[in-house]
Structure formats: structure tokens, C-alpha cells
Design an enzyme around this catalytic site. Sequence first.
Site, PDB file in Angstrom:
ATOM      1  N   LYS A 160      68.332  57.020 -53.793  1.00 53.11           N
ATOM      2  CA  LYS A 160      68.746  58.303 -53.295  1.00 53.11           C
ATOM      3  C   LYS A 160      68.593  59.558 -54.914  1.00 53.11           C
ATOM      4  CE  LYS A 160      68.941  58.369 -48.595  1.00 53.11           C
ATOM      5  NZ  LYS A 160      68.103  57.139 -48.277  1.00 53.11           N
ATOM      6  N   HIS A 192      65.143  70.394 -39.864  1.00 57.44           N
ATOM      7  CA  HIS A 192      64.804  68.841 -40.519  1.00 57.44           C
ATOM      8  C   HIS A 192      63.311  68.812 -40.227  1.00 57.44           C
ATOM      9  CE1 HIS A 192      64.610  64.396 -41.399  1.00 57.44           C
ATOM     10  NE2 HIS A 192      63.190  64.796 -41.638  1.00 57.44           N
ATOM     11  N   GLU A 241      60.984  65.243 -46.771  1.00 64.67           N
ATOM     12  CA  GLU A 241      62.040  65.003 -45.950  1.00 64.67           C
ATOM     13  C   GLU A 241      62.660  66.497 -46.501  1.00 64.67           C
ATOM     14  OE1 GLU A 241      63.691  62.260 -43.672  1.00 64.67           O
ATOM     15  OE2 GLU A 241      62.316  61.493 -43.098  1.00 64.67           O
ATOM     16  N   GLY A 276      66.120  56.176 -42.098  1.00 66.14           N
ATOM     17  CA  GLY A 276      66.794  55.714 -41.155  1.00 66.14           C
ATOM     18  C   GLY A 276      68.359  56.063 -40.351  1.00 66.14           C
ATOM     19  N   GLY A 277      69.129  56.860 -41.050  1.00 64.42           N
ATOM     20  CA  GLY A 277      70.423  57.416 -39.882  1.00 64.42           C
ATOM     21  C   GLY A 277      71.291  56.312 -40.284  1.00 64.42           C
ATOM     22  N   HIS A 334      71.335  60.438 -36.239  1.00 64.86           N
ATOM     23  CA  HIS A 334      70.135  61.018 -37.374  1.00 64.86           C
ATOM     24  C   HIS A 334      68.745  60.169 -37.397  1.00 64.86           C
ATOM     25  CE1 HIS A 334      73.453  62.473 -40.120  1.00 64.86           C
ATOM     26  NE2 HIS A 334      74.402  61.067 -39.403  1.00 64.86           N
ATOM     27  N   ARG A 377      56.147  55.896 -47.681  1.00 63.14           N
ATOM     28  CA  ARG A 377      55.335  54.710 -46.349  1.00 63.14           C
ATOM     29  C   ARG A 377      54.504  56.212 -44.947  1.00 63.14           C
ATOM     30  NH1 ARG A 377      58.986  55.298 -42.096  1.00 63.14           N
ATOM     31  NH2 ARG A 377      61.592  55.008 -42.964  1.00 63.14           N
ATOM     32  N   LYS A 404      76.135  59.507 -47.903  1.00 63.08           N
ATOM     33  CA  LYS A 404      75.160  59.157 -47.907  1.00 63.08           C
ATOM     34  C   LYS A 404      74.288  57.877 -48.393  1.00 63.08           C
ATOM     35  CE  LYS A 404      71.195  61.883 -47.444  1.00 63.08           C
ATOM     36  NZ  LYS A 404      70.020  62.893 -47.712  1.00 63.08           N
TER      37      LYS A 404
END
Length: 666
Positions: free
Chosen positions: A116, A208, A275, A164-165, A235, A292, A158
Site C-alpha cells: 500500500k 466507499h 477503491e 479485507g480489513g 471493514h 483481481r 493499515k
Amino acid sequence: MIRKLLIANRGEIACRIIKTARRLGVATVAVYSDADADALHVQLADEAIRLGPPPAKDSYLDADRVLAAARRTGADAIHPGYGFLSENAGFCRACEQAGIIFVGPPASAIEAMGSKSAAKRIMEEAGVPLVPGYHGENQQPALLQEHAREIGYPVLLKAAAGGGGKGMRRVDDPGEFHSALDAAKREAMNAFGDDLMLLERYVVSPRHVEIQVFCDQQGNGVYLFERDCSVQRRHQKVVEEAPAPGLTPELRDEMGQAALRAAHAIGYEGAGTVEFLLDADGSFYFMEMNTRLQVEHPVTEMISGQDLVAWQLAVAAGEPLPKRQEQLAIDGHAFEVRIYAEDPDNNFLPATGTLVRHRPPVDSESVRVDTGVQSGDEISVHYDPMIAKLICHGRNRREALAKLDRALGQYQIAGLRHNIDFLRRVINQQDFVAGRVTTHFIEDHESELLQAERALTALQCAGIAAYLHERERRDLRAAAPAEDPGSPWHCGDNWRSGLPARRRHNIDIHGRHVGLETEVVDGAVSWCCEALGEAGRGEIRLLPGSELALVDGRRMGFSCVDTAEGGAVFVGDCQVEFRVLPPDLGEAGQHAGGLEAPMNGTVIALLVEAGSAVEADQPLLVMEAMKMEHTLRAPSAGVVQQYLCAEGDLVDGGSLLIDFDSGEPA
């Protein structure tokens, strides 16, 4: 052209890919763990290869075994689905070296978005808006805390390699920073093998909104509009819809073009999702790119009329994109909800057990069910507890929402806890109906959405009463002696020599004990439940030879099924699962002075020393189950006398883990 495709995944996405491949004339190979030997995706595929034991690391995450299965079966392509190896650059590169097509982006694109922090730098250079934050390599806790102070609280921790949280924590106060950092790092290491963290300013009330992009090997790219995935818990997305409510055509195109810049910046190919956080003022910020196919891709398929899996196979085979941007248009509105085995009323605790009944609504042009399970399957601790995805399409948002509510009312699941009633409350909540949602929607409406879980209705009581009568008749018939099958004592029609018999039943409905009285006259079951007050009485008559009943004169659907400890009843669009208790429950089943495992899982951390005095609600032990961490806390002030488990132990739900002394007088 792809002739034989191996699907390196399981569950509903594996079934979805197999069905599309079959329609295109492509042969399919399923892979499976021992836990999935009889799974639906194995039954659907042309061939199936065992990978190994149930843990994902020994089966679905074992790249060498997956590649060996492809070579053994002569597959010329591998579709990784989502999760597992789908964003593993090393696996992608290994496929390339083996001469096997990887249905997804090149390894370089996966690597670019896999971190990230690195992704943020690339996006900044590509002119994609970013949330203020820290994305550096220096992970000294003191330095991270200083950056948090500069960014301003609340901040979001993060995992750089996450999704996926997992490995994500909101921090509202400097005093919470180090404990939140430790927990996020531990969860990130367990999930991804990498605990590098990044920091971002926490946007307080965002939506989101994500953009579906698609690129081919010739350098062409399109965006297939957006999805609003704001309704989340932990999340994890709960409801997704397309298009996003209230988005103007101008903002849609601005976000779509930003998403394409992100994709082109990393040389992307195939299906991907960019996102964004969308602020109330129309500002949007890049969060991450998923390299993906997404779980929620069906809503995009519904409004665009395109089969994204078919697009993936075409692009992977070297073909150009099937459509240009100007050829794509939005048709109507679509929703998707995720049907989970979980307990919404208990902090969404995942549920395991046998799926005694799985009867989804019938597929149609506007109602679609993507699932990888069927009645009799086990929902195990080894994998995500999602049972299915329910997708509904309408000419507009209101129509799509009405179809979704009706389909949820028709969905029948028995044998374990699930979230269908919770989903119906979500989609019927006034702000959701109006399209007023943020990522805090569930938290903001928690009392309205979750407390109703314990509510009991007259329709449920009627259904339970009918089930109990039918069960008694069945048991009596089964007990009839062979030498006297016509004995009136075993006829099961409530015959008595005097007045009709009145029964009192003790029922447990998700922890709530209810007394239910029944009486049968001429085949009709009258019931009474004091817990419902004046509305707590009625009559139900089952119509022979059909799944129908007359409930206080109203004709509606009725069916029931036995479960391990009781039964489940489906009447009209209402359902309830319950246990039949003995007349005197007493204190049976209670563990005085002990804390039990809430479900099957692995003990990953003991947080205090045995013999320690602790405060009420203090964390004592951390379990991992179904890819999530669950913390056991002290029920009151007291002393941890001893642990009855050790770190790394696999424990069963209900087993005693901690001997705890509350210090209260006997």
C-alpha cells in the site's frame, strides 16, 4: 484460446468460473482440500485434483501443489479467483515460467499494488488524489506515533500488504496508539506474513466507492462504472450496489478516468478495482487497488450486461477488450448482499456447523444466487464463512431493493446462525432506503439494526407450534407397535378420552427462553405465548400434501426441518431456528468461574499471566478463527487462576479456556 482452465480457488467463485468456462466450451479442473472433497465446485468441474489437508497454507495457498495439478491435467491456464493466490506475484511469475497463462495482471502490476505504501507513491505520480498520511519504510513506533500526531487524530493504521480489513485499526487517542499498532501488526503478520504499516488521516464520514476497470494486452482500458460498498462491518463489505446513489455523471467520469490512470500507471491487464473514499463534498481519495476480480463484481455485471469472467478469459488469451468505453452504458440498478454463517447479535461471531438446509430463491433474469455450498455441507473453521451472494436487479433503485427484500424473505437456511434477518433490517432502514449511507452506517444505527435480533413475532410462534405438533405426530407414528399399528395411542392426532391435551413447551431462541402452550382441535394447532402479551395467541393449520399453512385464516408458505438440537421453521417470509429445552433447565450448561471458546479456532496470544488480577473487560486471550481475531475479555474484575490452553492450541467451540475467579461471594 484457453482450452483447459484450472481454478485455483473454492466456494462460490470457483463455481461461478466453472459455469462461465463451460458456457464458452472451456474444460475445467477443480482443486480441493480434504475439507472440500465433496464440495459443489468439485462436483461441477470436469476434473478435480486433491491439494492437501484443510488448512489453506497446506492446500489452496500451496503454489507448488497448484502448479503441479495444472501440469498433471494439462491445463493451459489458471484462474486464481479472489483471495488465496490471486494477488501473489510470486505465483503469477511461476505460472509464466511454467508456460501457463495466469488469468490476471502481470506480476509487476501485482507487486506495484501489493504494498500500500508503494502504491501511494505511484498514484501520487499518476495524479490520483490521495488521503494525507505516512507511507514510509521506517517503522519505529515512536516515529509512527509522531506522524500520527502530525496527521491529526483520528488516524487509520493499515497493513501495507493487507486487504479485507485485516491489520487495520482506527486510533482516536494518542494513548491508544501503541496497543492498536501492536494488534494491527500481529494481525497483519498472521494474515500476510508482513507487518509493514502505513498511516492515513481518518476521513470521518466517507462513502466507499470503487471503480471497476478492465485493460487488455494491447493497451486499451475501460471503466465499467462504480459500486458503492459503504455498508461494512469490521471493514468487511455487507451490501454493495451499482451505480452509487447520488453520483453525478460528471463525478462518475472523473473517478473513472482517475481509476484508469491508476491502472495504466502500472501496466495493468485484466479485471481490477480501484477503491476510493468519497467525502461528502465530492472529494475522493485513492485507498487501494485490488489486482483481481472482486467479490461484488456481479452487481457490475447486472447493470452493464457484461460477463466479467468471460472478459477475463478473453483478455488472458490475448484478445482485445470486447467493448469500448462509448459502447458501455448503465442499465437499471443492482444490489448484492453477502449471506454469512455468523451471529450479528454477538459481534458478528462466525458460525460453524452443518448446513442442514440451504434453499435459496430461484434464479431468474433479475435474481441471482452465487454459492459454493448445498444442503448437508459443513461450514468449517478453515475458510471464510460466506454461504452465498444474493444479487438482485431492477429498473431503478427502489425496484431492485424491493426484489432484494423479497428474495431474502424466500431464502431458507437452517443448522447454524446466519445474517439474513440482519440484512433485511439493513436494507429496510430509512436512511439506507434513501441512499444516505457512509462507512459508519452499521455503527450509527447499531441499536436499530442489531437489538431487533432478539425480537419474537406471532408468526414465528405459530410456526414453532405447528412444528412441535408435527414432530409429536411423527414420533408417535414411529413408536407404534408393529402388532397393533392402528392403536389410537399412536395415531398422532391428539386423540384423548377426555378434553384435548394442552402442552407446554420450553423453547430457546438464540438465548431467549420462551414458554409456548399448544392445543390441537380438529387438526388446527392453537398456541399461546405470554411473552407476546395480548398478541401472543393464534391458530395454525397445515394443509396436507403441500408446503402451505393457514395462519389465523391467512394462506402462506410453511416448511420446517429438524436440526441438531431442535428445529427451524419457515412461514411466509419469516424464519426462526430454536432449541426445545427440558422442563427444568436449571443451571445446566453453565460454566461457573470459566471462560469458554466462542467457536472453533486457534489460540494465538495469552495476554496476562496466570494468577494476575484483572479489571472488568480487560483482554485476556486472543483467538483466530476464519481469518479474524477474536478477543476474550474478563467478565468482571477478578483473577485469572489458570489457562487451560496454550498459544498455538486448536480448540473447539464451548471448551473451557480460562479458569476465572470473579472474586464475588458465593
